[in-house]
Write a protein that holds these residues in place. Structure first.
Motif, PDB file in Angstrom:
ATOM      1  N   ILE A   1      -1.417 -12.307  25.899  1.00 55.99           N
ATOM      2  CA  ILE A   1      -0.992 -11.809  27.226  1.00 55.99           C
ATOM      3  C   ILE A   1      -0.032 -10.623  27.125  1.00 55.99           C
ATOM      4  O   ILE A   1      -0.270  -9.591  27.760  1.00 55.99           O
ATOM      5  N   PRO A   2       1.075 -10.707  26.360  1.00 57.81           N
ATOM      6  CA  PRO A   2       1.988  -9.547  26.306  1.00 57.81           C
ATOM      7  C   PRO A   2       1.342  -8.259  25.797  1.00 57.81           C
ATOM      8  O   PRO A   2       1.574  -7.192  26.368  1.00 57.81           O
ATOM      9  N   PRO A   3       0.508  -8.287  24.756  1.00 56.09           N
ATOM     10  CA  PRO A   3      -0.095  -7.028  24.311  1.00 56.09           C
ATOM     11  C   PRO A   3      -1.053  -6.398  25.335  1.00 56.09           C
ATOM     12  O   PRO A   3      -1.205  -5.182  25.359  1.00 56.09           O
ATOM     13  N   ILE A   4      -1.682  -7.212  26.192  1.00 59.13           N
ATOM     14  CA  ILE A   4      -2.605  -6.625  27.171  1.00 59.13           C
ATOM     15  C   ILE A   4      -1.917  -6.305  28.501  1.00 59.13           C
ATOM     16  O   ILE A   4      -2.544  -5.763  29.410  1.00 59.13           O
ATOM     17  N   THR A   5      -0.635  -6.631  28.612  1.00 59.79           N
ATOM     18  CA  THR A   5       0.100  -6.370  29.854  1.00 59.79           C
ATOM     19  C   THR A   5       0.110  -4.895  30.254  1.00 59.79           C
ATOM     20  O   THR A   5      -0.082  -4.594  31.437  1.00 59.79           O
ATOM     21  N   PRO A   6       0.316  -3.929  29.321  1.00 59.05           N
ATOM     22  CA  PRO A   6       0.292  -2.518  29.750  1.00 59.05           C
ATOM     23  C   PRO A   6      -1.049  -2.105  30.376  1.00 59.05           C
ATOM     24  O   PRO A   6      -1.077  -1.393  31.369  1.00 59.05           O
ATOM     25  N   VAL A   7      -2.126  -2.593  29.799  1.00 57.74           N
ATOM     26  CA  VAL A   7      -3.443  -2.268  30.341  1.00 57.74           C
ATOM     27  C   VAL A   7      -3.604  -2.899  31.717  1.00 57.74           C
ATOM     28  O   VAL A   7      -4.089  -2.254  32.655  1.00 57.74           O
TER      29      VAL A   7
END
Length: 195
Positions: free
Chosen positions: A18-24
């Motif tokens: 979840i955190p790594p895909i948050t910017p997208v």
């Protein structure tokens, strides 16, 4: 690996992603959902809680330990998935080989009944499609199989015994022995056809 442990592993892995895909996700929401300033969704979600939540997730996504854990768990998940696929493939192959063994044994019994009457190979004309199919399936699993010259033998005893011996080993799940047994029939057939 037990079912609940796999589910737990996949759940943790999903949470770590979840955190790594948050910017997208944030960029997509800003471009598609929050693009209209007068929209209700923009008004409701543009409050301090949503902004704080996104900022916290973005900060968490930048942590080195989280990146390491996500990469490590991705490797574990891939390994578990590949092992599961391999096991399923092996089980399917074993089932198909046992089924082939059953076909071999059935053909052996049918040929044994036909051996009593004269007229080989004409008396097995109705069995030839089943024999050809079974031998083709065996070839697919890299088992040695007799060629068409087996029908030039004086009787069906060679084919009957080949099907019985190899089929029994296949049914019992002894695939390596079945392969060796099949190969052991090759010299006999070569000697018989040469004489």
């Amino acid at each position: 690996m037990s079912k609940w442990l796999k589910q737990f592993l996949f759940g943790i892995w999903g949470l770590l992603l979840i955190p790594p895909i948050t910017p997208v996700l944030k960029k997509w929401l800003e471009e598609n959902v929050f693009s209209d300033p007068n929209d209700v969704a923009t008004t409701v979600f543009r409050n301090a809680v949503a902004t704080t939540a996104f900022d916290n997730l973005l900060a968490l996504g930048e942590q080195r330990w989280l990146k390491f854990a996500a990469v490590f768990l991705t490797g574990v998940v891939l390994g578990v998935s590949l092992e599961w696929l391999s096991r399923k493939s092996d089980q399917k192959k074993a089932s198909e080989l046992r089924s082939l063994g059953s076909k071999f044994r059935s053909l052996s019994d049918s040929l044994k009944i036909r051996t009593a009457s004269p007229g080989w190979p004409d008396n097995v004309g109705d069995l030839k499609p089943a024999i050809t199919s079974a031998l083709g399936s065996a070839r697919k699993f890299h088992l040695w199989v007799p060629g068409q010259h087996v029908y030039q033998l004086p009787d069906a005893s060679f084919l009957c015994e080949y099907f019985r011996c190899v089929g029994k080993l296949l049914e019992d799940g002894q695939f390596d022995k079945a392969n060796r047994e099949a190969l052991s029939w090759k010299p006999f057939l070569d000697n018989v056809t040469l004489s």
